[in-house]
Design an enzyme around this catalytic site. Structure first.
Site, PDB file in Angstrom:
ATOM      1  N   HIS A  11       0.839  -1.193   0.000  1.00 45.84           N
ATOM      2  CA  HIS A  11       0.000   0.000   0.000  1.00 45.84           C
ATOM      3  C   HIS A  11       0.878   1.249   0.000  1.00 45.84           C
ATOM      4  CE1 HIS A  11      -0.162   0.423   4.670  1.00 45.84           C
ATOM      5  NE2 HIS A  11       0.990  -0.013   4.243  1.00 45.84           N
ATOM      6  N   GLY A 178       6.151  -5.359  12.981  1.00 54.02           N
ATOM      7  CA  GLY A 178       5.126  -4.558  12.305  1.00 54.02           C
ATOM      8  C   GLY A 178       3.789  -5.292  12.250  1.00 54.02           C
ATOM      9  N   ARG A 397       3.582  13.143   7.513  1.00 56.07           N
ATOM     10  CA  ARG A 397       3.539  14.291   8.405  1.00 56.07           C
ATOM     11  C   ARG A 397       3.385  15.604   7.646  1.00 56.07           C
ATOM     12  NH1 ARG A 397       3.537  10.439  11.849  1.00 56.07           N
ATOM     13  NH2 ARG A 397       5.375   9.929  13.074  1.00 56.07           N
ATOM     14  N   ALA A 398       2.577  16.501   8.217  1.00 60.00           N
ATOM     15  CA  ALA A 398       2.507  17.868   7.708  1.00 60.00           C
ATOM     16  C   ALA A 398       3.626  18.656   8.371  1.00 60.00           C
ATOM     17  CB  ALA A 398       1.168  18.488   8.063  1.00 60.00           C
ATOM     18  N   ARG A 476       5.372  15.760  20.175  1.00 58.31           N
ATOM     19  CA  ARG A 476       6.072  15.278  18.976  1.00 58.31           C
ATOM     20  C   ARG A 476       6.387  16.513  18.144  1.00 58.31           C
ATOM     21  NH1 ARG A 476       2.363  11.846  15.122  1.00 58.31           N
ATOM     22  NH2 ARG A 476       1.788  13.953  14.571  1.00 58.31           N
ATOM     23  N   SER A 508      -1.931  17.943  10.306  1.00 60.79           N
ATOM     24  CA  SER A 508      -1.995  17.856   8.844  1.00 60.79           C
ATOM     25  C   SER A 508      -3.317  18.423   8.321  1.00 60.79           C
ATOM     26  CB  SER A 508      -1.818  16.418   8.388  1.00 60.79           C
ATOM     27  OG  SER A 508      -2.770  15.594   9.010  1.00 60.79           O
TER      28      SER A 508
END
Ligand code: FE2
Length: 550
Positions: A11, A178, A397-398, A476, A508
């Site tokens: 994906h 994962g 990420r924005a 963050r 975002s």
């Protein structure tokens, strides 16, 4: 050498173009198709290619498909084994392998003129590794890939020297940190291989009281690898249906797995540090987006620096595959590869094009002479701003190019932004901070330009910027360097002049379930449907007909 990188098999389909070692363009297909993650990671969808992002990346590079020297596809079907032999229950996996094998012909169909003979298959985790080890600013590094799965492995521990990768260990499936985290994500009622970051946020609300019980299921094996197979999660907390009630047991389970993951990754990194003697660790793979684990690596290992590919998930493998082929081509190693200094590798529009989009929408707008001052005033007055500037970012990420901005001093802005985005209220929002002021406010490794690490907020600042402080006292952060991001830095300065805070809330620019805004049309659609006070498109400012400022 002109290389097109393609990620398609699982994906986050994406495309990247590398010309003479320089990354010219990189973008995710979801930003074009407006379908989050591009597609679901099922075998039936493995034939779907990042057609639009690839066509755009070639246009951006000024290349026709026939002018490419190579096409790098981030999966090598020759390395695959039947799913049953890998211990995976994935009865349709053979379709994935078959579609990957036929990818050269599919690509030639999608991009007329492309020569299918120029397609090279790059092993999935080598592509991830290259997206970190070759893109990082340091030439040599220890490199750790932590992923759901590739052809037959879920992990790669390697050593980059002079642009060449030596693989030291790969953990074969079914063991996968994962996939384990994905299984937990599904058990907690979230969307598998999409919502893992929600589990990370939830973990902060829990106690890791089952971490010891999980040890037999998840542990490092001392040889560079690990064992990781999901236990029966119901032993700890019942499965939560999507949207169902979230209990303390769910949060405690998330915290327990998060703690175990952290301990195992620290052990893997320590092994790698001992084997390589390198001072820098580079990382990629979806698990490398776990900011809590990344911060623990800096705190708990001897690595002096950790550099994580901002597009650490599968999207980054288009870039990594292209870099890998480009580095190998000249025989001179990574001397030919320019390090990545920004994630802003996507689409952009000129000021005139942005104005034209506003005129088409018949929206009145202004083009202020001092944009940072004007926007800072809106934010100081507690307005929510949709901020669209420059090239779109590559990765999840924005980073100040497609962002929703707000005042960090008001606790209610967390709820307000989570409402705009239709997100759960336990999710944190993150701060942008001026680089030179970051050390006063946040602990940990600074600069931190890609929002990939959690940082403790200094106690004196917690009450001053409550909207961006997570329940565990962390944030963050993204540090903003004025040399790289002069407009965002000027905005932060103007906001500080008005409020005393060199920090803005940044999340975002998208609404619930949608990919991040990419084009001006996407931004206008968001502005037309979300409670945003002001839209900034490049140098242009659009306000509501009746200013709605709380
Ligand atoms: Fe991957």
């Amino acid at each position: 050498m002109r290389v097109l990188g393609i990620n398609a098999v699982f994906h986050d389909p994406s495309a990247a173009v590398v010309v003479d070692g320089r990354t010219v363009a990189a973008a995710e297909e979801e930003r074009f198709s407006r379908r989050k993650h591009g597609k679901r990671p099922v075998p039936f969808s493995a034939w779907e290619l990042p057609e639009r992002s690839a066509a755009w990346a070639l246009r951006e590079a000024g290349l026709r498909p026939e002018e490419l020297d190579a096409v790098a596809y981030s999966y090598d079907p020759a390395l695959c084994l039947p799913a049953a032999d890998l211990g995976l229950h994935d009865p349709w996996d053979s379709l994935r392998v078959d579609y990957a094998r036929r990818a050269p012909d599919f690509l030639a169909e999608a991009l007329p003129g492309l020569d299918p003979a120029k397609v090279r298959f790059v092993p999935h985790h080598v592509a991830h590794a290259a997206s970190a080890g070759l893109a990082a600013p340091t030439r040599d590094s220890a490199c750790l890939v932590l992923d759901g799965r590739g052809e037959r492995a879920s992990h790669l521990a390697g050593h980059y020297r002079g642009g060449r990768l030596t693989t030291l260990y790969t953990q074969v499936l079914p063991h996968s940190l994962g996939l384990l985290y994905e299984e937990l994500t599904a058990h907690l009622g979230f969307l598998r291989s999409s919502d893992e970051y929600k589990v990370m946020a939830l973990a902060s609300y829990g106690e890791p009281r089952w971490a010891v019980d999980l040890e037999p299921h998840v542990h490092a094996t001392g040889d560079g690898g690990f064992a990781a197979q999901a236990p029966d999660w119901s032993r700890f907390a019942p499965p939560r249906p999507p949207g169902g009630e979230m209990t303390q047991a769910h949060a405690d389970l998330a915290a327990s797995v998060q703690r175990r993951l952290e301990d195992v990754v620290v052990e893997l990194a320590t092994w790698l540090r001992d084997r390589t003697g390198e001072r820098v660790l580079t990382m990629a793979g979806g698990t490398a987006l776990n900011c809590v684990v990344n911060a623990a690596l800096l705190r708990r290992t001897d690595f002096e620096d950790v550099w994580v590919q901002p597009a650490a998930g599968d999207a980054g493998t288009s870039l990594g595959a292209a870099l890998h082929v480009a580095a190998g081509a000249g025989g001179g190693g990574s001397t030919a590869i320019e390090p990545m200094t920004t994630a802003a590798l996507g689409r952009s529009w000129s000021d005139d094009e942005l104005a034209a989009a506003l005129r088409t929408a018949r929206l009145p707008f202004t083009t202020p002479t001092d944009l940072p001052a004007e926007v800072a005033q809106v934010l100081a007055d507690d307005g929510v701003v949709a901020w669209f500037a420059g090239r779109a970012e590559f990765g999840p990420r924005a980073l100040g190019h497609r962002s929703l901005l707000a005042h960090p001093g008001h606790q209610h802005n967390l709820e307000r932004l989570n409402d705009v985005k239709g997100r759960e209220q336990f999710r944190p929002v993150a701060p942008l901070v001026l680089l030179e002021r970051a050390k006063d406010i946040f602990s940990g490794q600074i600069p931190s330009p890609y929002m990939l690490f959690v940082h403790e907020v200094t106690p004196a600042w917690r009450d001053r910027i409550p909207a961006v402080v997570h329940v565990d006292g962390t944030a963050r952060i993204q540090t903003v360097d004025r040399d790289l991001e002069p407009t965002v830095a000027a905005l932060l300065e103007a906001f500080e002049a008005r409020t005393g805070l060199p920090v803005l809330v940044n999340t975002s620019l998208n609404t619930a379930g949608r990919p991040m805004v990419d084009s001006p049309q996407d931004a206008l659609e968001l502005f037309g449907s979300a409670p945003v006070d002001v839209l900034v498109l490049g140098p242009h400012v659009v306000r509501r007909a009746e200013a709605f400022v709380r």
